[in-house]
Every structure is written in structure tokens, then in C-alpha cells.
Design a protein around this motif. Structure first.
Motif, short mmCIF file in Angstrom:
data_model
loop_
_atom_site.label_atom_id
_atom_site.label_comp_id
_atom_site.label_asym_id
_atom_site.label_seq_id
_atom_site.Cartn_x
_atom_site.Cartn_y
_atom_site.Cartn_z
N UNK A 127 0.83 -1.20 0.00
CA UNK A 127 0.00 0.00 0.00
C UNK A 127 0.87 1.26 0.00
N UNK A 128 0.50 2.24 -0.83
CA UNK A 128 1.31 3.45 -0.94
C UNK A 128 0.43 4.69 -0.88
N UNK A 138 -3.95 8.61 -2.03
CA UNK A 138 -3.62 7.28 -2.53
C UNK A 138 -2.69 7.44 -3.72
N UNK A 139 -1.66 6.63 -3.77
CA UNK A 139 -0.68 6.72 -4.85
C UNK A 139 -1.23 6.04 -6.11
N UNK A 140 -1.54 6.80 -7.18
CA UNK A 140 -2.09 6.20 -8.39
C UNK A 140 -1.19 5.14 -9.02
N UNK A 141 0.12 5.23 -8.77
CA UNK A 141 1.02 4.25 -9.36
C UNK A 141 0.74 2.85 -8.83
N UNK A 142 0.10 2.75 -7.66
CA UNK A 142 -0.19 1.45 -7.07
C UNK A 142 -1.35 0.74 -7.78
N UNK A 206 -7.44 12.20 -7.71
CA UNK A 206 -6.70 11.64 -6.57
C UNK A 206 -7.57 11.60 -5.32
N UNK A 207 -7.43 10.54 -4.53
CA UNK A 207 -8.26 10.34 -3.35
C UNK A 207 -7.46 10.75 -2.11
#
Length: 272
Positions: A127-128, A138-142, A206-207
Motif C-alpha cells: 500500500x502506498x 492514494x498513490x495512483x502508481x499502485x 486523486x483520493x
């Protein structure tokens, strides 16, 4: 391949219709149960529509007659013929697959975590969150971690899932009775689980999140109040979620659940 093996092979598809979308729950953000929306269509399946959908695909598929207790070995042996996706067969190393499906569907239908049935799943990475202007998101790359799950789900045959459900329904009903529902139809639970997934909102922006006592909480009240089953879907990212929901709508229609019974797509812009 004899007729019984053909039925088992097709039955595998429906086992993962709900299980694959619950597989990412290991990385969910904890929260409260979703506030239910008013005006939802009655929870019923349209038997005539299902029969019509199945009839278009050829002769009726007879009910699967292998014992529930001994169905796993045959299921695993035929898994490679269901999908060309190599990851699919790796998800068949657990026991009691049909029982797990019934239990996972029941949990999702009630907005609960399907984690107890899904410990055989694993995903790379962790989780990033990312910091932007002093705030956490929350990191969209994840999201890319979940691409493989979406690919497997999308590879399943819609018509195969519908025909499989007709063939395994007696065994699923048996597994459902074992959960403590002697007089309830598994159809209703399956529809409720589908609705729970389709109610998850698609969030393109983005959240924002904030650090809680033991985990991260979503800043937006609407998102924080989603059920745990829906929150983990957000963690898959908007593109994966939309692909899963679109596929699930196709499957629901093939199963005979009409469009009026399915919630409309939900787009949501999170509060900052």
C-alpha cells in the motif's frame, strides 16, 4: 473429454466471477458500512430471462453431479482450458473452491470483507500514499498492481459464466445452506453481491487520505462510509474498476438479472 468434465470446466468460470474482484482485499482501507440507497429494484432474478439467455447458447447444461466434497481436483485439472491467462491456474491451489465462492459472495453481499476466503491470493508491492502540498493521497502508481486481476476477470467467458451458474447452482445452494441459510435462495445473495460491486463509485481524481490510529482513512465522508468490500475496489483504480463493473454487468444480464435491477454507474469527485 466426457460431459461431466465439460460441465466442471465451464463451472470454474463462475467460481471466480466474484472471487477475483475480492482478491485485493488484503490491502483495503478499513471503514464503516455503506449507507444504503433508497429506491433499489427488488432483489430477484428473472428466471425466464435466464432461460432465454442460456437457450441462445445451445442446449441446456445439466446440473453438476459430482459431490461437493470432492470437486476440487477435477476443477484444478481443467482450469487451464477456461482461460488463456496464465495467472488463472495459480488461483486454484486452495481447497473447497465452491464453498469459498458461496462464502465470499455472502460476505460481499453484506458489504463485508471476503478476506477469510481469499488468503490464497497475493499481490506484489505494498500500500502506498503520496504527499502533495502537505496532504496525503492514494498513490495512483499502485493501481497497476491490480491490472493482472482485472485481466483474468476480463478473460472469462460471459456466456460460459451464465451456463456454469445453471450447472453448479445445486452445489452452490448446498454450500450456502452450510453457511446457515437453509431456506434462502443463493440467487438473491449473488444478485446482492453484484449490486454491492456495481455501487462502488468510480473516482478519477486523486483520493485524499489521512493517517488514522492503525490505518489510513479517506477524507471524503462518502468514500469513508463505503463498505469494506467497496473500498478495496477503489484501491484498484478507476480504469480497473470500470472494466470489472462493465464485465460484471454483462454477466448479470446473461444470468437473467435485468438492467432495472442493476444500479447505474456512479462517478464521484472526492471532497478536498
Amino acid at each position: 473429454v466426457d460431459e461431466k468434465q465439460k460441465i466442471i470446466r465451464v463451472a470454474l468460470a463462475v467460481v471466480f466471477v466474484l472471487v477475483v474482484v475480492g482478491s485485493a482485499y488484503y490491502f483495503f482501507i478499513a471503514g464503516r458500512s455503506e449507507s444504503r440507497e433508497a429506491g433499489q429494484a427488488p432483489l430477484r432474478s428473472d428466471a425466464a430471462a435466464r432461460e432465454e439467455a442460456l437457450g441462445k447458447e445451445g442446449p441446456a447444461v445439466p446440473a453438476l453431479t459430482v459431490p461437493l466434497d470432492s470437486s476440487d481436483e477435477a476443477v484444478r485439472g481443467l482450469a487451464s482450458e477456461l482461460s488463456s491467462n496464465a495467472l488463472f491456474g495459480q488461483w486454484l491451489r486452495s481447497k473447497d473452491l465452491l464453498r469459498r465462492f458461496a462464502a465470499a459472495a455472502d460476505n460481499i453481499a453484506n458489504g463485508q470483507s471476503p478476506r477469510p476466503q481469499l488468503e490464497f491470493f497475493s499481490l506484489p508491492g505494498e500500500f502506498k500514499v503520496v504527499s502533495r502540498a502537505g496532504r496525503l493521497f492514494l498513490d495512483p502508481s499502485a493501481y497497476e498492481r491490480y491490472n493482472a486481476i482485472t485481466d483474468v476477470f476480463d478473460s472469462l467467458s460471459t456466456s460460459g459464466c451464465a451456463r456454469a451458474y445453471a450447472s453448479v447452482k445445486p452445489l452452490l445452494q448446498q454450500a450456502y445452506r452450510e453457511l446457515g441459510y437453509p431456506n434462502e435462495d443463493f440467487d438473491r445473495t449473488l444478485l446482492r453481491a453484484i449490486i454491492e460491486i456495481l455501487r462502488a463509485p468510480v473516482v478519477d481524481d486523486p483520493i485524499p487520505v489521512e493517517k488514522g490510529v492503525t490505518t489510513y482513512l479517506m477524507v471524503d465522508p462518502l468514500l469513508e462510509e463505503l463498505s469494506p468490500a467497496q473500498k478495496h475496489l477503489l484501491r484498484m483504480g478507476p480504469e480497473n474498476l470500470q472494466l470489472i463493473q462493465a464485465k460484471l454487468r454483462e454477466i448479470a444480464l446473461a444470468l437473467g438479472f435485468g438492467e432495472a435491477q442493476q444500479p447505474r454507474p456512479r462517478l464521484h469527485t472526492p471532497q478536498k
